[in-house]
Design a protein around this motif. Structure first.
Motif, short mmCIF file in Angstrom:
data_model
loop_
_atom_site.label_atom_id
_atom_site.label_comp_id
_atom_site.label_asym_id
_atom_site.label_seq_id
_atom_site.Cartn_x
_atom_site.Cartn_y
_atom_site.Cartn_z
N VAL A 8 0.86 -1.18 0.00
CA VAL A 8 0.00 0.00 0.00
C VAL A 8 0.90 1.24 0.00
O VAL A 8 1.96 1.25 0.64
CB VAL A 8 -0.98 -0.03 1.20
N PHE A 9 0.51 2.23 -0.78
CA PHE A 9 1.24 3.50 -0.79
C PHE A 9 0.23 4.63 -0.69
O PHE A 9 -0.80 4.61 -1.37
CB PHE A 9 2.05 3.68 -2.09
N SER A 10 0.53 5.62 0.14
CA SER A 10 -0.26 6.84 0.10
C SER A 10 0.58 8.02 0.54
O SER A 10 1.73 7.84 1.00
CB SER A 10 -1.54 6.74 0.93
N ALA A 11 0.04 9.20 0.39
CA ALA A 11 0.84 10.40 0.64
C ALA A 11 -0.05 11.59 0.92
O ALA A 11 -1.21 11.62 0.54
CB ALA A 11 1.70 10.69 -0.59
N MET A 12 0.54 12.56 1.61
CA MET A 12 -0.12 13.86 1.81
C MET A 12 0.88 14.98 1.55
O MET A 12 2.07 14.83 1.82
CB MET A 12 -0.60 14.01 3.26
N LEU A 47 7.53 17.68 -2.97
CA LEU A 47 7.69 18.15 -4.36
C LEU A 47 6.34 18.57 -4.94
O LEU A 47 6.25 19.55 -5.68
CB LEU A 47 8.31 17.05 -5.24
N HIS A 48 5.30 17.84 -4.57
CA HIS A 48 3.96 18.25 -5.02
C HIS A 48 3.60 19.61 -4.45
O HIS A 48 3.00 20.45 -5.13
CB HIS A 48 2.91 17.22 -4.58
N ALA A 49 3.99 19.83 -3.19
CA ALA A 49 3.63 21.10 -2.54
C ALA A 49 4.29 22.30 -3.22
O ALA A 49 3.79 23.42 -3.14
CB ALA A 49 4.00 21.05 -1.06
N THR A 131 1.72 18.82 -14.54
CA THR A 131 2.31 17.47 -14.49
C THR A 131 2.18 16.82 -13.11
O THR A 131 2.65 15.70 -12.91
CB THR A 131 3.79 17.50 -14.92
N TYR A 132 1.54 17.50 -12.20
CA TYR A 132 1.30 16.98 -10.85
C TYR A 132 0.82 15.52 -10.86
O TYR A 132 1.37 14.67 -10.15
CB TYR A 132 0.28 17.91 -10.19
N PRO A 133 -0.20 15.17 -11.68
CA PRO A 133 -0.68 13.77 -11.65
C PRO A 133 0.36 12.77 -12.16
O PRO A 133 0.31 11.60 -11.78
CB PRO A 133 -1.90 13.78 -12.58
N LEU A 135 3.66 13.07 -11.56
CA LEU A 135 4.52 12.85 -10.38
C LEU A 135 3.82 11.91 -9.39
O LEU A 135 4.45 11.03 -8.80
CB LEU A 135 4.86 14.19 -9.72
N MET A 136 2.53 12.08 -9.26
CA MET A 136 1.77 11.20 -8.36
C MET A 136 1.82 9.75 -8.86
O MET A 136 1.98 8.81 -8.07
CB MET A 136 0.34 11.73 -8.25
N ALA A 137 1.71 9.57 -10.17
CA ALA A 137 1.80 8.22 -10.73
C ALA A 137 3.19 7.64 -10.45
O ALA A 137 3.33 6.45 -10.12
CB ALA A 137 1.53 8.25 -12.23
N ALA A 138 4.21 8.48 -10.54
CA ALA A 138 5.56 8.02 -10.24
C ALA A 138 5.65 7.55 -8.79
O ALA A 138 6.22 6.48 -8.50
CB ALA A 138 6.58 9.13 -10.51
N ASP A 139 5.08 8.32 -7.88
CA ASP A 139 5.07 7.93 -6.45
C ASP A 139 4.55 6.50 -6.31
O ASP A 139 5.11 5.68 -5.56
CB ASP A 139 4.13 8.82 -5.63
N ILE A 140 3.48 6.25 -7.01
CA ILE A 140 2.75 4.99 -6.84
C ILE A 140 3.47 3.83 -7.54
O ILE A 140 3.68 2.76 -6.97
CB ILE A 140 1.31 5.15 -7.37
N PRO A 149 -4.89 4.10 -0.89
CA PRO A 149 -6.01 4.77 -0.21
C PRO A 149 -5.98 6.27 -0.50
O PRO A 149 -4.97 6.92 -0.25
CB PRO A 149 -5.75 4.48 1.27
N VAL A 150 -7.06 6.77 -1.08
CA VAL A 150 -7.17 8.20 -1.39
C VAL A 150 -8.62 8.64 -1.26
O VAL A 150 -9.52 7.81 -1.24
CB VAL A 150 -6.72 8.56 -2.83
N GLY A 151 -8.79 9.92 -1.23
CA GLY A 151 -10.15 10.49 -1.23
C GLY A 151 -10.73 10.47 -2.63
O GLY A 151 -10.01 10.32 -3.62
N ASP A 153 -11.64 12.78 -4.43
CA ASP A 153 -11.08 13.81 -5.31
C ASP A 153 -9.84 13.35 -6.07
O ASP A 153 -9.41 14.00 -7.02
CB ASP A 153 -10.77 15.09 -4.51
N GLN A 154 -9.27 12.22 -5.66
CA GLN A 154 -8.06 11.72 -6.33
C GLN A 154 -8.36 10.56 -7.28
O GLN A 154 -7.45 9.96 -7.85
CB GLN A 154 -7.02 11.27 -5.30
N ARG A 155 -9.64 10.25 -7.46
CA ARG A 155 -10.00 9.09 -8.27
C ARG A 155 -9.45 9.20 -9.71
O ARG A 155 -8.90 8.25 -10.25
CB ARG A 155 -11.53 8.95 -8.31
N1 TRP Z 1 -2.47 14.21 -4.70
C1 TRP Z 1 -2.69 13.64 -3.40
C2 TRP Z 1 -3.63 14.55 -2.63
O1 TRP Z 1 -3.64 15.75 -2.84
C3 TRP Z 1 -1.40 13.47 -2.64
C4 TRP Z 1 -0.54 12.44 -3.29
C5 TRP Z 1 0.61 12.66 -3.99
C6 TRP Z 1 -0.78 11.05 -3.28
N2 TRP Z 1 1.13 11.48 -4.41
C7 TRP Z 1 0.31 10.46 -4.01
C8 TRP Z 1 -1.79 10.24 -2.75
C9 TRP Z 1 0.37 9.10 -4.21
C10 TRP Z 1 -1.71 8.88 -2.97
C11 TRP Z 1 -0.64 8.31 -3.69
O2 TRP Z 1 -4.35 14.06 -1.80
#
Ligand code: TRP
Length: 340
Positions: A8-12, A47-49, A131-133, A135-140, A149-151, A153-155
């Motif tokens: 599982v991976f998630s982030a804030m 980095l997203h911030a 390009t934010y999404p 970078l998010m795909a890279a995270d995952i 697990p996400v809200g 709004d991230q679907r």
């Molecule tokens: N974009 C997510 C948010 O605003 C935060 C986020 C960045 C994230 N990278 C992620 C969430 C990877 C889950 C997986 O809530």
């Protein structure tokens, strides 16, 4: 033979001094529970911030504060990895590779980008927001993540991550990427703004009075709950349509107290809104106080916190490097001699 747990991976993002109760009950509580059955990795995505041009000292401080709140909520660094995104350079590296697999039109369809850029106008919109999404795909994808697990709004962003994973597998061969499954929090776990109970609790949406912040003074928390907007009529029942105010108080109560909403409605039969608010205020303060105290301990010992984050980054980077090397090889990048 060791049985591999799914990942599982998630982030804030570190965009506030304190998380609010919506972040906590909607996300962190799940993160903590998922540690049981998953190999969990949780990141503070600094980095997203950067896409919202934060003030540098504030970003640094919020990065630590966000990590401290993960730990205080019960994310256990002995079982899970907790790290800061910029400490693992593979995130930015994979994001570049993935950007070359992302259609311009595909990225242009992201509704969050459209909303955010519409708000600030073209001159205020940086390419990072676009390009934010990616970078998010890279995270995952870096961690061959099974579940995210996400809200709600991230679907759509999750859907892009899935499409990219499938595309890598098609173009570069099976086994290039793991296709992640979204894990969207249930409606009942949604926490609404205390002043505008039809909107979800969110820092950007609120004037501040409708938020319950984890790190704020418990007296202030109690006050916000007692001055929450309620509905016309006096009856305590759950109905998001006609009684959004009371319903949202009941949701919070149920989430922290373990009683079902039906049970709470029964227990408050014939009582007034005021009773519910007073009891809820006490319950929330009792619930948040130990979490807040624990988070403050981490914040006040930055060396201990930083060493947890360093260890997380070292371990995360070892996994991420493996994925990145696999993909660099498959796209045909020449491996430097010193790495062979
Ligand atoms: N974009 C997510 C948010 O605003 C935060 C986020 C960045 C994230 N990278 C992620 C969430 C990877 C889950 C997986 O809530």
């Amino acid at each position: 033979m060791g049985c591999m747990k799914p990942r599982v991976f998630s982030a804030m993002q570190p965009t506030s001094d304190s998380l609010h109760l919506g972040n906590y009950l909607g996300a962190l509580v799940n993160w903590v529970a998922l540690q049981e059955d998953y190999d969990a990795i949780y990141s503070v995505v600094d980095l997203h911030a950067l896409t919202v041009s934060p003030e540098p000292e504030q970003l640094r401080s919020r990065t630590r504060r966000t990590a401290a709140q993960f730990l205080a909520a019960g994310v256990d660094p002995a079982r899970s990895l907790v790290f800061v995104q910029s400490h693992v350079p593979e995130h930015a590296e994979l994001a570049w590779l993935l950007s070359t697999f992302t259609g311009f039109g595909e990225a242009s369809r992201m509704t969050q980008f459209k909303d955010k850029s519409a708000k600030v106008g073209e001159s205020g919109t940086n390419v990072g927001l676009f390009t934010y999404p990616v970078l998010m795909a890279a995270d995952i994808l870096l961690y061959d993540t099974d579940l995210v697990p996400v809200g709600e709004d991230q679907r759509q962003h999750l859907e892009l991550s899935r499409d990219l994973a499938e595309r890598l597998n098609t173009r570069l061969g099976e086994g290039s990427a793991t296709v992640p499954e979204p894990y969207i929090v249930k409606e009942t776990a949604k926490i609404y703004d205390l002043q505008e109970p039809t909107k979800k609790m969110s820092k950007s949406a609120s004037n501040g009075k409708g938020l319950i912040e984890i790190l704020e003074d418990p007296k202030k928390v109690a006050k916000s709950i007692k001055s929450a907007v309620t509905d016309t009529g006096a009856e305590i029942r759950f109905d998001r349509e006609t009684k959004p105010g009371v319903s949202s108080l009941l949701s919070i109560y149920s989430a922290i107290d373990g009683r079902s909403i039906e049970q709470l409605v029964e227990d408050y039969q014939g009582k007034m809104y005021g009773h519910l608010k007073v009891d809820l205020a006490d319950a929330v303060v009792a619930y948040l106080t130990p979490i807040r105290d624990n988070a403050m301990e981490w914040i006040e010992s930055p060396d201990s916190l930083d060493s947890v984050l360093d260890e997380g980054a070292t371990k995360a980077s070892a996994i991420a490097r493996g994925t990145l090397e696999r993909l660099y090889d498959r796209v045909g990048l020449l491996k430097p001699q010193r790495w062979r």
